[in-house]
Design a protein around this motif. Structure first.
Motif, PDB file in Angstrom:
ATOM      1  N   ARG A 682       0.833  -1.196   0.000  1.00  0.00           N
ATOM      2  CA  ARG A 682       0.000   0.000   0.000  1.00  0.00           C
ATOM      3  C   ARG A 682       0.878   1.261   0.000  1.00  0.00           C
ATOM      4  NH1 ARG A 682      -5.069   1.318   4.108  1.00  0.00           N
ATOM      5  NH2 ARG A 682      -5.681   3.284   3.116  1.00  0.00           N
ATOM      6  N   GLY A 683       0.579   2.184  -0.910  1.00  0.00           N
ATOM      7  CA  GLY A 683       1.342   3.423  -1.038  1.00  0.00           C
ATOM      8  C   GLY A 683       2.539   3.313  -1.963  1.00  0.00           C
ATOM      9  N   LYS A 684       2.880   2.094  -2.419  1.00  0.00           N
ATOM     10  CA  LYS A 684       3.992   1.923  -3.355  1.00  0.00           C
ATOM     11  C   LYS A 684       3.585   2.443  -4.739  1.00  0.00           C
ATOM     12  CE  LYS A 684       6.655  -0.460  -0.466  1.00  0.00           C
ATOM     13  NZ  LYS A 684       7.974   0.019   0.020  1.00  0.00           N
ATOM     14  N   MET A 685       4.602   2.737  -5.546  1.00  0.00           N
ATOM     15  CA  MET A 685       4.339   3.167  -6.920  1.00  0.00           C
ATOM     16  C   MET A 685       3.830   1.972  -7.731  1.00  0.00           C
ATOM     17  SD  MET A 685       5.004   6.377  -6.995  1.00  0.00           S
ATOM     18  CE  MET A 685       5.039   6.687  -8.762  1.00  0.00           C
ATOM     19  N   ALA A 686       2.861   2.219  -8.585  1.00  0.00           N
ATOM     20  CA  ALA A 686       2.311   1.158  -9.417  1.00  0.00           C
ATOM     21  C   ALA A 686       3.360   0.682 -10.420  1.00  0.00           C
ATOM     22  CB  ALA A 686       1.065   1.652 -10.142  1.00  0.00           C
ATOM     23  N   VAL A 687       3.258  -0.584 -10.805  1.00  0.00           N
ATOM     24  CA  VAL A 687       4.190  -1.145 -11.779  1.00  0.00           C
ATOM     25  C   VAL A 687       3.900  -0.574 -13.164  1.00  0.00           C
ATOM     26  CG1 VAL A 687       4.542  -3.276 -10.488  1.00  0.00           C
ATOM     27  CG2 VAL A 687       2.656  -3.129 -12.122  1.00  0.00           C
ATOM     28  N   ASN A 688       4.939  -0.585 -14.001  1.00  0.00           N
ATOM     29  CA  ASN A 688       4.826  -0.141 -15.396  1.00  0.00           C
ATOM     30  C   ASN A 688       4.291   1.285 -15.536  1.00  0.00           C
ATOM     31  OD1 ASN A 688       5.808  -2.518 -16.536  1.00  0.00           O
ATOM     32  ND2 ASN A 688       3.790  -3.461 -16.640  1.00  0.00           N
ATOM     33  N   THR A 689       4.637   2.166 -14.586  1.00  0.00           N
ATOM     34  CA  THR A 689       4.134   3.546 -14.650  1.00  0.00           C
ATOM     35  C   THR A 689       5.294   4.524 -14.465  1.00  0.00           C
ATOM     36  OG1 THR A 689       3.611   3.475 -12.284  1.00  0.00           O
ATOM     37  CG2 THR A 689       1.827   2.982 -13.804  1.00  0.00           C
ATOM     38  N   PRO A 690       5.971   4.913 -15.539  1.00  0.00           N
ATOM     39  CA  PRO A 690       7.020   5.920 -15.412  1.00  0.00           C
ATOM     40  C   PRO A 690       6.439   7.259 -14.995  1.00  0.00           C
ATOM     41  CG  PRO A 690       6.515   5.492 -17.714  1.00  0.00           C
ATOM     42  CD  PRO A 690       5.768   4.464 -16.917  1.00  0.00           C
ATOM     43  N   THR A 691       7.163   7.965 -14.122  1.00  0.00           N
ATOM     44  CA  THR A 691       6.674   9.264 -13.657  1.00  0.00           C
ATOM     45  C   THR A 691       6.618  10.273 -14.791  1.00  0.00           C
ATOM     46  OG1 THR A 691       7.578   8.840 -11.459  1.00  0.00           O
ATOM     47  CG2 THR A 691       7.092  11.141 -12.016  1.00  0.00           C
ATOM     48  N   PHE A 692       7.595  10.228 -15.689  1.00  0.00           N
ATOM     49  CA  PHE A 692       7.578  11.172 -16.803  1.00  0.00           C
ATOM     50  C   PHE A 692       7.898  10.453 -18.105  1.00  0.00           C
ATOM     51  CE2 PHE A 692       9.602  14.126 -19.766  1.00  0.00           C
ATOM     52  CZ  PHE A 692       8.598  15.085 -19.864  1.00  0.00           C
ATOM     53  N   SER A 693       7.190  10.834 -19.139  1.00  0.00           N
ATOM     54  CA  SER A 693       7.481  10.372 -20.496  1.00  0.00           C
ATOM     55  C   SER A 693       7.201  11.532 -21.438  1.00  0.00           C
ATOM     56  CB  SER A 693       6.629   9.156 -20.879  1.00  0.00           C
ATOM     57  OG  SER A 693       5.243   9.466 -20.789  1.00  0.00           O
ATOM     58  N   GLY A 694       7.932  11.589 -22.531  1.00  0.00           N
ATOM     59  CA  GLY A 694       7.743  12.696 -23.448  1.00  0.00           C
ATOM     60  C   GLY A 694       8.364  12.418 -24.799  1.00  0.00           C
ATOM     61  N   ALA A 695       8.055  13.297 -25.761  1.00  0.00           N
ATOM     62  CA  ALA A 695       8.548  13.123 -27.122  1.00  0.00           C
ATOM     63  C   ALA A 695       8.766  14.471 -27.780  1.00  0.00           C
ATOM     64  CB  ALA A 695       7.565  12.294 -27.944  1.00  0.00           C
ATOM     65  N   LEU A 696       9.753  14.523 -28.651  1.00  0.00           N
ATOM     66  CA  LEU A 696      10.026  15.674 -29.501  1.00  0.00           C
ATOM     67  C   LEU A 696      10.004  15.206 -30.953  1.00  0.00           C
ATOM     68  CD1 LEU A 696      13.055  17.374 -27.698  1.00  0.00           C
ATOM     69  CD2 LEU A 696      10.770  18.356 -27.954  1.00  0.00           C
ATOM     70  N   GLY A 697       9.422  16.024 -31.821  1.00  0.00           N
ATOM     71  CA  GLY A 697       9.390  15.670 -33.228  1.00  0.00           C
ATOM     72  C   GLY A 697       9.604  16.882 -34.108  1.00  0.00           C
ATOM     73  N   LEU A 698      10.182  16.666 -35.262  1.00  0.00           N
ATOM     74  CA  LEU A 698      10.363  17.739 -36.236  1.00  0.00           C
ATOM     75  C   LEU A 698      10.193  17.131 -37.621  1.00  0.00           C
ATOM     76  CD1 LEU A 698      11.083  20.691 -36.874  1.00  0.00           C
ATOM     77  CD2 LEU A 698      13.481  19.976 -36.987  1.00  0.00           C
ATOM     78  N   ALA A 699       9.270  17.718 -38.394  1.00  0.00           N
ATOM     79  CA  ALA A 699       9.007  17.236 -39.748  1.00  0.00           C
ATOM     80  C   ALA A 699       9.300  18.350 -40.748  1.00  0.00           C
ATOM     81  CB  ALA A 699       7.556  16.790 -39.878  1.00  0.00           C
ATOM     82  N   TYR A 700       9.770  17.953 -41.928  1.00  0.00           N
ATOM     83  CA  TYR A 700      10.004  18.890 -43.026  1.00  0.00           C
ATOM     84  C   TYR A 700       9.506  18.249 -44.304  1.00  0.00           C
ATOM     85  CZ  TYR A 700      12.326  21.792 -46.507  1.00  0.00           C
ATOM     86  OH  TYR A 700      12.578  22.627 -47.573  1.00  0.00           O
ATOM     87  N   ASP A 701       8.762  19.023 -45.111  1.00  0.00           N
ATOM     88  CA  ASP A 701       8.264  18.492 -46.376  1.00  0.00           C
ATOM     89  C   ASP A 701       7.951  19.650 -47.315  1.00  0.00           C
ATOM     90  OD1 ASP A 701       7.049  17.099 -48.455  1.00  0.00           O
ATOM     91  OD2 ASP A 701       6.029  15.701 -47.108  1.00  0.00           O
ATOM     92  N   ASN A 702       8.743  19.787 -48.374  1.00  0.00           N
ATOM     93  CA  ASN A 702       8.490  20.854 -49.337  1.00  0.00           C
ATOM     94  C   ASN A 702       7.867  20.328 -50.624  1.00  0.00           C
ATOM     95  OD1 ASN A 702      10.524  19.645 -50.797  1.00  0.00           O
ATOM     96  ND2 ASN A 702      11.949  21.365 -50.704  1.00  0.00           N
ATOM     97  N   GLY A 703       7.360  19.105 -50.556  1.00  0.00           N
ATOM     98  CA  GLY A 703       6.753  18.494 -51.721  1.00  0.00           C
ATOM     99  C   GLY A 703       7.686  17.565 -52.451  1.00  0.00           C
ATOM    100  N   SER A 704       8.962  17.828 -52.383  1.00  0.00           N
ATOM    101  CA  SER A 704       9.960  16.946 -52.986  1.00  0.00           C
ATOM    102  C   SER A 704      10.833  16.319 -51.909  1.00  0.00           C
ATOM    103  CB  SER A 704      10.819  17.727 -53.982  1.00  0.00           C
ATOM    104  OG  SER A 704      10.048  18.219 -55.059  1.00  0.00           O
ATOM    105  N   LEU A 705      11.544  17.156 -51.164  1.00  0.00           N
ATOM    106  CA  LEU A 705      12.401  16.674 -50.087  1.00  0.00           C
ATOM    107  C   LEU A 705      11.604  16.614 -48.795  1.00  0.00           C
ATOM    108  CD1 LEU A 705      15.360  15.950 -49.271  1.00  0.00           C
ATOM    109  CD2 LEU A 705      15.626  18.385 -48.677  1.00  0.00           C
ATOM    110  N   PHE A 706      11.713  15.502 -48.070  1.00  0.00           N
ATOM    111  CA  PHE A 706      10.983  15.384 -46.805  1.00  0.00           C
ATOM    112  C   PHE A 706      11.820  14.621 -45.787  1.00  0.00           C
ATOM    113  CE2 PHE A 706       9.723  11.712 -49.351  1.00  0.00           C
ATOM    114  CZ  PHE A 706       9.819  10.653 -48.456  1.00  0.00           C
ATOM    115  N   GLY A 707      11.488  14.838 -44.518  1.00  0.00           N
ATOM    116  CA  GLY A 707      12.191  14.153 -43.444  1.00  0.00           C
ATOM    117  C   GLY A 707      11.451  14.274 -42.133  1.00  0.00           C
ATOM    118  N   ASN A 708      11.692  13.351 -41.221  1.00  0.00           N
ATOM    119  CA  ASN A 708      11.102  13.343 -39.887  1.00  0.00           C
ATOM    120  C   ASN A 708      12.165  12.958 -38.867  1.00  0.00           C
ATOM    121  OD1 ASN A 708       8.434  13.406 -41.224  1.00  0.00           O
ATOM    122  ND2 ASN A 708       7.677  12.845 -39.202  1.00  0.00           N
ATOM    123  N   PHE A 709      12.100  13.602 -37.709  1.00  0.00           N
ATOM    124  CA  PHE A 709      12.936  13.197 -36.574  1.00  0.00           C
ATOM    125  C   PHE A 709      12.041  13.107 -35.349  1.00  0.00           C
ATOM    126  CE2 PHE A 709      15.182  14.493 -32.693  1.00  0.00           C
ATOM    127  CZ  PHE A 709      16.136  13.485 -32.623  1.00  0.00           C
TER     128      PHE A 709
END
Length: 809
Positions: A682-709
């Motif tokens: 009782r009072g312990k942290m639940a399993v499989n529950t990270p306190t923090f998670s996050g993501a960063l993304g950057l996309a580029y697309d000019n119709g010919s050249l495209f990329g994602n990170f």
């Protein structure tokens, strides 16, 4: 006068498109793809436009502003063979939403730029609250994938495909590779907190993942993709669109793909054959019928799930043996698996009258295959159930043999989901019913290996018999389940649709019967569940681009695993190894959310949430004679509170950045029962529950050249209820880049694409496969010493590269 009125209407519609790009803007497959050259974003200068005083509904459901003179920025869609439009904020990761609950999604702008081998489980990894650990960097196999949303595992996440329940109907594992190929997925939607009241689900305490198949094109055409990459990957995909067939109004497509690759660690090779098909017929006003088919046949080998000590000692070399040796039950060929599937559905929408409409979705799914493991059997004695059946009938005088432990299954699930909608000026009243009939047969057998570790049949067609003439078996189970849920829901709007209030009630009823045929086992076990599921939500549009909402929801999950309701015995001692559960209560959740959304050049979505769960049902992997099997653990109560944030930029100079994050505080509310004692959890942290998670993304697309990170971070996660063992936090990064060429004769928008997966990652622990109470010996609340147990872990995939070439015709 008529001309001026027409100009006002056109200008008003133009402004609505500009201020709020349409949700799921990638859904353009109804028009022919790739019929013009690629075009980038266009900016026009416009004269002041007058707008009619009457408010108009924008494609996002938000009200258009009373326009004043301004500069109009018109974003044209890109012309591509893959369905990319370049209009969705965040590079396809943040389509506009209007429902009064947390919703995220993916459109073709993101999906098409992922590796063609990827599946929905891995593609949603950047969405807020999602923690995904793929056991295979290529996505060839989805047998050993960890997935959670707001700390609730994939077994608690509802999964629908074109309105069809597509997860395993009893274990609730989300095999997303069974549904559409990457090229055919139009969009993915994720409701992080609650499922739709109309969804045909009985496990969705953690929300709902929704997958939509592309529509057939209006014109005849084709798409071809070939891909090669790491681990001897080769993949071929072809799709044919019929266009309209004669003058029937029917259009369709069918696609086929083959994929093969080595296991990324250890020995073994996996293959996948897949077929998707869809036909659509539209008539009259808003009448639509479709037929959907998906067939999948993957064959592969399980990867070993190591303990922490094995991981620390061997890392990614903690694998099954590549060569067979005498007395070796850890030979990789003994750990083969195959999960075939056929999904059929026929969603129909009827526009009955001006105010009355109906939805009818009949469906049928069939899953069959095997999941095997290696084991050692004594030859001088045996037990089937609790019955001593004498020596094994085998062709050796040795005291023991190596055998393949075979687990075969056949699952059939048919159902009908119906709803009737009555719409008036301010109200939309819906009533619905879902009925399903599900059966499963699961049988364990054993096959003797030859001198090279091979067996005659992976499905147990040549079983080992005992001296008593019985096939050696631990269980022979037949399972029957009937589900019926009825609901009523009302949506009320006011103040020119700025205020929306929705209230609904659903009653879900599940009836189960299980029989176990081995001697000594309790033959029949029954269970019945009936759960009331009320929902309430309200939203208000502060401005045409700003919305606040609140909601309160309930959900339940019936206990999982066919073995939950069955006794089974040791084949070497005849003792009871597991006793059937007769009073396992369903998991029930009550959740609340408050959120805010803003859509514009910069889009923002934020939410605070709280959940209270009772009878938390956690699914864990246990090994029976080497076969990985799902078991259900009642972890008592849990309280989860947190906040999530999502920010995306509409394409600006061809760039679209994206940011998401979640803070989660989840605690166990009860002490965990172990035998006659209790662990002080009782009072312990639940399993499989990270306190923090996050993501960063950057996309580029000019119709010919495209990329994602895309960069993802997942914090540390506990694998034991006592919090005495955990996996460290980890980061993953994926990059895609490519170039689209001009049309070459009848070849439309050919492109080449490179995907780099898990950059700089040689493998990591991505989640717990087997959860345990304590990894260290612990003194229970009643004074006994509770022995340590060993959690096992999924290993996240290492680095991989995939090169693909795509062209439309």
């Amino acid at each position: 006068m008529v001309r001026r009125h027409t100009c006002w209407v056109l200008a008003s519609g133009f402004l609505m498109v500009i201020h709020a790009p349409k949700a799921g803007a990638a859904a353009t497959s109804d028009r022919k793809e790739g019929n013009t050259s690629p075009r980038s974003t266009i900016t026009h200068s416009a004269k002041p436009a007058r707008v009619q005083p009457a408010p108009a509904q924008s494609p996002t459901g938000m009200m258009a502003q009373q326009a004043s003179p301004e500069i109009l920025h018109v974003h044209s869609t890109l012309q591509t063979a893959t369905g990319v439009t370049g209009t969705t904020p965040g590079g396809g990761l943040m389509p506009p939403q209007t429902a009064a609950k947390s919703l995220s999604g993916l459109t073709r702008d993101f999906i098409a730029k992922q590796s063609p081998t990827s599946n929905p489980t891995t593609m949603i990894a950047s969405l807020p609250g999602v923690v995904t650990g793929s056991g295979d960097p290529l996505g060839t196999s989805d047998q050993q994938v960890s997935l959670s949303v707001r700390g609730l595992t994939q077994f608690e996440l509802g999964y629908t495909y074109e309105g069809i329940p597509a997860a395993d109907p009893l274990n609730f594992f989300i095999f997303t590779g069974t549904t559409a190929d990457n090229e055919n997925i139009q969009n993915l939607g994720l409701a992080q907190g609650s499922a739709d009241i109309s969804a045909p689900l009985y496990n969705a305490v953690g929300g709902q993942l929704t997958e939509t198949l592309r529509n057939p094109s209006q014109h005849f055409g084709a798409l071809v993709n070939v891909a090669y990459g790491s681990y001897s990957l080769n993949r071929e995909f072809v799709r044919l669109d019929s266009g309209e067939i004669g003058h029937t109004g029917i259009r369709s497509f069918v696609s086929f793909s083959y994929e093969g690759a080595d296991n990324w660690r250890g020995s073994g090779y996996g293959t996948r054959y897949h077929v998707d098909a869809k036909a659509v017929k539209e008539w009259g006003k808003d009448n639509r019928a479709s037929f959907v088919l998906s067939y999948n046949s993957p064959t592969g080998y399980y990867l070993k799930t190591p303990s922490m000590s094995q991981w620390n000692q061997l890392g990614t070399k903690a694998n099954y043996d590549s060569q067979f040796g005498k007395g070796d039950a850890s030979y990789y060929r003994l750990y083969g698996n195959q999960r075939n599937s056929l999904i059929l559905g026929a969603p129909v929408h009827f526009h009955l009258t001006h105010s009355l409409s109906a939805d009818v979705t009949p469906y049928y799914t069939y899953f069959w295959g095997y999941g095997n493991g290696g084991t050692t059997l004594p030859t001088g004695y045996s037990y089937v159930g609790n019955q001593n059946t004498g020596a094994l009938d085998v062709n050796t005088s040795a005291s023991s043999i190596i055998a393949e432990s075979v687990d075969t299954f056949y699952e059939r699930h048919g159902g009908l989901n119906t709803a009737l909608h009555w719409k008036t000026k301010h109200n939309t009243l819906s009533i619905g019913d879902w009925y399903s009939y599900y059966t499963q047969q699961e049988h364990s057998l054993f096959e003797q290996t030859d001198a090279n570790g091979h067996v005659a049949s992976m499905t147990g067609r040549n079983p080992i018999y005992t001296q008593a003439g019985l096939a050696l078996s631990r269980y022979d189970i037949n399972f029957l389940q009937q589900t019926n849920s009825i609901y009523i829901d009302d949506v009320f709007t006011a103040f020119n649709r700025r205020l929306t209030i929705e209230a609904g009630f659903k009653e879900a009823m599940v009836s189960r019967t299980s029989t176990q045929s081995v001697p000594g086992a309790h033959y029949m076990t029954t269970a019945n569940y009936a759960e009331p599921l009320p929902q309430f939500s309200a939203s208000f549009k502060i401005t045409p681009h700003d919305q606040i909402y609140v909601n309160g929801t309930t959900a339940f999950r019936a206990p999982s695993s066919i073995l939950t309701m069955a006794d089974y015995f040791s084949t070497t001692t005849g003792t009871l190894a597991h006793s059937r559960a007769t009073n396992l209560s369903p998991e029930y959740s009550i959740g609340e959310e408050i959120g805010f959304r803003h859509y514009g050049l910069v889009s923002i979505s934020a939410a605070l949430f709280n959940y209270n769960l009772t009878n938390r049902q956690l699914s864990s992997t246990v090994y029976l004679n080497g076969v990985a099997t799902t078991a259900s653990i009642n972890a008592g109560g849990q309280t989860s509170r947190g906040a999530e944030l999502e920010i995306g930029l509409r394409p600006w100079h061809h760039f679209s950045p994206y940011l998401s994050g979640q803070y989660l505080h989840a605690t166990i509310d009860n002490n965990l029962a172990v035998g006659s004692d209790y662990l002080p959890t009782r009072g312990k942290m639940a399993v499989n529950t990270p306190t923090f998670s996050g993501a960063l993304g950057l996309a580029y697309d000019n119709g010919s050249l495209f990329g994602n990170f895309n960069l993802n971070y997942v914090g540390a996660q506990y694998s034991t209820f006592m919090n005495d063992e955990k996996i460290p936090g980890y980061m993953t990064a994926n990059v895609s880049m490519g170039y689209r060429f001009r049309n070459v004769g009848f070849v439309k928008h050919p492109q080449v694409q490179l995907n780099l997966i898990n950059l700089g990652n040689s493998g990591y622990l991505s989640g717990a496969s087997s959860l345990v109470g304590n990894a260290k010996a612990t003194r229970g609340l009643r004074g006994t010493t509770i022995a340590a147990q060993t959690p096992l872990y999924y290993v996240g995939g290492g680095f991989a590269g995939v090169v693909s070439v795509t062209a439309g015709f």
